[in-house]
Write a protein that holds these residues in place. Structure first.
Motif, PDB file in Angstrom:
ATOM      1  N   GLU A   3      85.475  44.650 -53.616  1.00 45.43           N
ATOM      2  CA  GLU A   3      84.039  44.687 -53.346  1.00 45.43           C
ATOM      3  C   GLU A   3      83.740  44.003 -52.018  1.00 45.43           C
ATOM      4  O   GLU A   3      84.198  42.898 -51.768  1.00 45.43           O
ATOM      5  CB  GLU A   3      83.310  43.984 -54.485  1.00 45.43           C
ATOM      6  CG  GLU A   3      81.820  44.075 -54.396  1.00 45.43           C
ATOM      7  CD  GLU A   3      81.143  43.469 -55.611  1.00 45.43           C
ATOM      8  OE1 GLU A   3      80.342  42.536 -55.410  1.00 45.43           O
ATOM      9  OE2 GLU A   3      81.423  43.914 -56.738  1.00 45.43           O
ATOM     10  N   LEU A   4      82.957  44.691 -51.190  1.00 47.79           N
ATOM     11  CA  LEU A   4      82.512  44.125 -49.916  1.00 47.79           C
ATOM     12  C   LEU A   4      81.214  43.355 -50.064  1.00 47.79           C
ATOM     13  O   LEU A   4      81.033  42.295 -49.477  1.00 47.79           O
ATOM     14  CB  LEU A   4      82.288  45.230 -48.883  1.00 47.79           C
ATOM     15  CG  LEU A   4      83.480  45.776 -48.150  1.00 47.79           C
ATOM     16  CD1 LEU A   4      83.060  46.961 -47.292  1.00 47.79           C
ATOM     17  CD2 LEU A   4      84.107  44.722 -47.287  1.00 47.79           C
ATOM     18  N   SER A   5      80.278  43.942 -50.811  1.00 50.05           N
ATOM     19  CA  SER A   5      78.957  43.332 -50.915  1.00 50.05           C
ATOM     20  C   SER A   5      78.242  43.895 -52.135  1.00 50.05           C
ATOM     21  O   SER A   5      78.629  44.944 -52.676  1.00 50.05           O
ATOM     22  CB  SER A   5      78.154  43.622 -49.640  1.00 50.05           C
ATOM     23  OG  SER A   5      77.010  42.813 -49.572  1.00 50.05           O
ATOM     24  N   HIS A  64      75.825  45.006 -40.118  1.00 51.20           N
ATOM     25  CA  HIS A  64      77.176  44.468 -40.293  1.00 51.20           C
ATOM     26  C   HIS A  64      78.266  45.390 -39.734  1.00 51.20           C
ATOM     27  O   HIS A  64      79.408  45.340 -40.195  1.00 51.20           O
ATOM     28  CB  HIS A  64      77.428  44.190 -41.778  1.00 51.20           C
ATOM     29  CG  HIS A  64      76.500  43.166 -42.345  1.00 51.20           C
ATOM     30  ND1 HIS A  64      76.618  41.820 -42.056  1.00 51.20           N
ATOM     31  CD2 HIS A  64      75.427  43.293 -43.151  1.00 51.20           C
ATOM     32  CE1 HIS A  64      75.661  41.162 -42.687  1.00 51.20           C
ATOM     33  NE2 HIS A  64      74.917  42.037 -43.351  1.00 51.20           N
ATOM     34  N   GLU A  65      77.927  46.184 -38.742  1.00 50.61           N
ATOM     35  CA  GLU A  65      78.869  47.174 -38.213  1.00 50.61           C
ATOM     36  C   GLU A  65      80.195  46.555 -37.766  1.00 50.61           C
ATOM     37  O   GLU A  65      81.269  47.057 -38.122  1.00 50.61           O
ATOM     38  CB  GLU A  65      78.229  47.933 -37.048  1.00 50.61           C
ATOM     39  CG  GLU A  65      79.103  49.025 -36.496  1.00 50.61           C
ATOM     40  CD  GLU A  65      78.420  49.818 -35.395  1.00 50.61           C
ATOM     41  OE1 GLU A  65      78.985  50.845 -35.002  1.00 50.61           O
ATOM     42  OE2 GLU A  65      77.338  49.408 -34.927  1.00 50.61           O
ATOM     43  N   ASP A  66      80.147  45.481 -37.020  1.00 54.08           N
ATOM     44  CA  ASP A  66      81.391  44.858 -36.541  1.00 54.08           C
ATOM     45  C   ASP A  66      82.247  44.360 -37.706  1.00 54.08           C
ATOM     46  O   ASP A  66      83.476  44.540 -37.708  1.00 54.08           O
ATOM     47  CB  ASP A  66      81.094  43.700 -35.592  1.00 54.08           C
ATOM     48  CG  ASP A  66      80.512  44.158 -34.264  1.00 54.08           C
ATOM     49  OD1 ASP A  66      80.680  45.349 -33.916  1.00 54.08           O
ATOM     50  OD2 ASP A  66      79.890  43.327 -33.572  1.00 54.08           O
ATOM     51  N   GLU A  67      81.619  43.753 -38.701  1.00 49.85           N
ATOM     52  CA  GLU A  67      82.355  43.267 -39.864  1.00 49.85           C
ATOM     53  C   GLU A  67      82.961  44.419 -40.668  1.00 49.85           C
ATOM     54  O   GLU A  67      84.072  44.314 -41.191  1.00 49.85           O
ATOM     55  CB  GLU A  67      81.435  42.456 -40.768  1.00 49.85           C
ATOM     56  CG  GLU A  67      80.963  41.149 -40.150  1.00 49.85           C
ATOM     57  CD  GLU A  67      79.811  40.566 -40.935  1.00 49.85           C
ATOM     58  OE1 GLU A  67      80.086  39.715 -41.798  1.00 49.85           O
ATOM     59  OE2 GLU A  67      78.660  40.981 -40.695  1.00 49.85           O
ATOM     60  N   LEU A  68      82.225  45.525 -40.744  1.00 54.93           N
ATOM     61  CA  LEU A  68      82.739  46.688 -41.463  1.00 54.93           C
ATOM     62  C   LEU A  68      83.952  47.286 -40.760  1.00 54.93           C
ATOM     63  O   LEU A  68      84.933  47.656 -41.412  1.00 54.93           O
ATOM     64  CB  LEU A  68      81.639  47.742 -41.627  1.00 54.93           C
ATOM     65  CG  LEU A  68      80.609  47.431 -42.708  1.00 54.93           C
ATOM     66  CD1 LEU A  68      79.383  48.324 -42.557  1.00 54.93           C
ATOM     67  CD2 LEU A  68      81.238  47.594 -44.085  1.00 54.93           C
ATOM     68  N   PHE A  81      90.613  41.725 -46.830  1.00 58.21           N
ATOM     69  CA  PHE A  81      89.397  41.541 -46.023  1.00 58.21           C
ATOM     70  C   PHE A  81      88.385  40.804 -46.877  1.00 58.21           C
ATOM     71  O   PHE A  81      88.437  40.853 -48.102  1.00 58.21           O
ATOM     72  CB  PHE A  81      88.842  42.879 -45.532  1.00 58.21           C
ATOM     73  CG  PHE A  81      88.697  43.919 -46.604  1.00 58.21           C
ATOM     74  CD1 PHE A  81      87.571  43.979 -47.385  1.00 58.21           C
ATOM     75  CD2 PHE A  81      89.719  44.825 -46.839  1.00 58.21           C
ATOM     76  CE1 PHE A  81      87.437  44.934 -48.382  1.00 58.21           C
ATOM     77  CE2 PHE A  81      89.606  45.787 -47.829  1.00 58.21           C
ATOM     78  CZ  PHE A  81      88.466  45.839 -48.604  1.00 58.21           C
ATOM     79  N   GLY A  82      87.482  40.106 -46.221  1.00 53.46           N
ATOM     80  CA  GLY A  82      86.511  39.290 -46.940  1.00 53.46           C
ATOM     81  C   GLY A  82      85.252  40.035 -47.308  1.00 53.46           C
ATOM     82  O   GLY A  82      85.050  41.176 -46.934  1.00 53.46           O
ATOM     83  N   LYS A  83      84.396  39.334 -48.015  1.00 50.41           N
ATOM     84  CA  LYS A  83      83.090  39.885 -48.377  1.00 50.41           C
ATOM     85  C   LYS A  83      82.153  39.842 -47.181  1.00 50.41           C
ATOM     86  O   LYS A  83      82.360  39.072 -46.241  1.00 50.41           O
ATOM     87  CB  LYS A  83      82.503  39.111 -49.537  1.00 50.41           C
ATOM     88  CG  LYS A  83      83.273  39.315 -50.824  1.00 50.41           C
ATOM     89  CD  LYS A  83      82.412  38.940 -51.999  1.00 50.41           C
ATOM     90  CE  LYS A  83      83.191  39.216 -53.271  1.00 50.41           C
ATOM     91  NZ  LYS A  83      82.530  40.162 -54.120  1.00 50.41           N
ATOM     92  N   ILE A  84      81.133  40.678 -47.241  1.00 49.71           N
ATOM     93  CA  ILE A  84      80.115  40.740 -46.192  1.00 49.71           C
ATOM     94  C   ILE A  84      78.784  40.379 -46.841  1.00 49.71           C
ATOM     95  O   ILE A  84      78.500  40.796 -47.968  1.00 49.71           O
ATOM     96  CB  ILE A  84      80.086  42.143 -45.552  1.00 49.71           C
ATOM     97  CG1 ILE A  84      81.440  42.460 -44.895  1.00 49.71           C
ATOM     98  CG2 ILE A  84      78.937  42.259 -44.555  1.00 49.71           C
ATOM     99  CD1 ILE A  84      81.551  43.858 -44.333  1.00 49.71           C
ATOM    100  N   ALA A  85      77.979  39.630 -46.142  1.00 52.04           N
ATOM    101  CA  ALA A  85      76.687  39.163 -46.670  1.00 52.04           C
ATOM    102  C   ALA A  85      75.831  40.353 -47.137  1.00 52.04           C
ATOM    103  O   ALA A  85      75.827  41.414 -46.511  1.00 52.04           O
ATOM    104  CB  ALA A  85      75.938  38.368 -45.606  1.00 52.04           C
ATOM    105  N   PRO A  86      75.083  40.156 -48.214  1.00 52.80           N
ATOM    106  CA  PRO A  86      74.211  41.224 -48.705  1.00 52.80           C
ATOM    107  C   PRO A  86      72.976  41.398 -47.833  1.00 52.80           C
ATOM    108  O   PRO A  86      72.663  40.558 -46.990  1.00 52.80           O
ATOM    109  CB  PRO A  86      73.819  40.732 -50.101  1.00 52.80           C
ATOM    110  CG  PRO A  86      73.935  39.249 -50.019  1.00 52.80           C
ATOM    111  CD  PRO A  86      75.044  38.961 -49.038  1.00 52.80           C
TER     112      PRO A  86
END
Length: 88
Positions: A3-5, A64-68, A81-86
């Motif tokens: 899960e990313l977010s 969050h394009e760069d993080e994605l 890979f880590g989670k991304i803020a909601p």
């Protein structure tokens, strides 16, 4: 599928080494009975979502394009890979 977010009952996941079905960098979205594959650029690649939720996911992806892209690059190399803020 990690899960990313998660926000507003929308769950966003990314599959490791998932570049065979959709070669474009993407993630998977689950909302109630709906499922969709969304390109990191916001394009709906497969499945469907209600328009309100699709727009929220597209806004989240733009923020969050760069993080994605970083998560995608790790996922295709089978690296964590880590989670991304909601979406707030």
């Amino acid at each position: 599928m990690p899960e990313l977010s998660r926000f507003y009952n929308i769950i966003i996941k990314m599959i490791y080494n998932d570049n065979t079905q959709h070669s474009k960098p993407h993630f998977h979205v689950y909302y109630n009975e709906f499922e969709a594959a969304i390109g990191i650029d916001g394009e709906l690649l497969a499945g469907n979502l209600p328009i309100k939720q699709l727009r929220m996911v597209q806004a989240w992806a733009a923020i969050h394009e760069d993080e994605l892209y970083s998560a995608w690059n790790n996922a295709v190399k089978m690296q964590p890979f880590g989670k991304i803020a909601p979406l707030q």
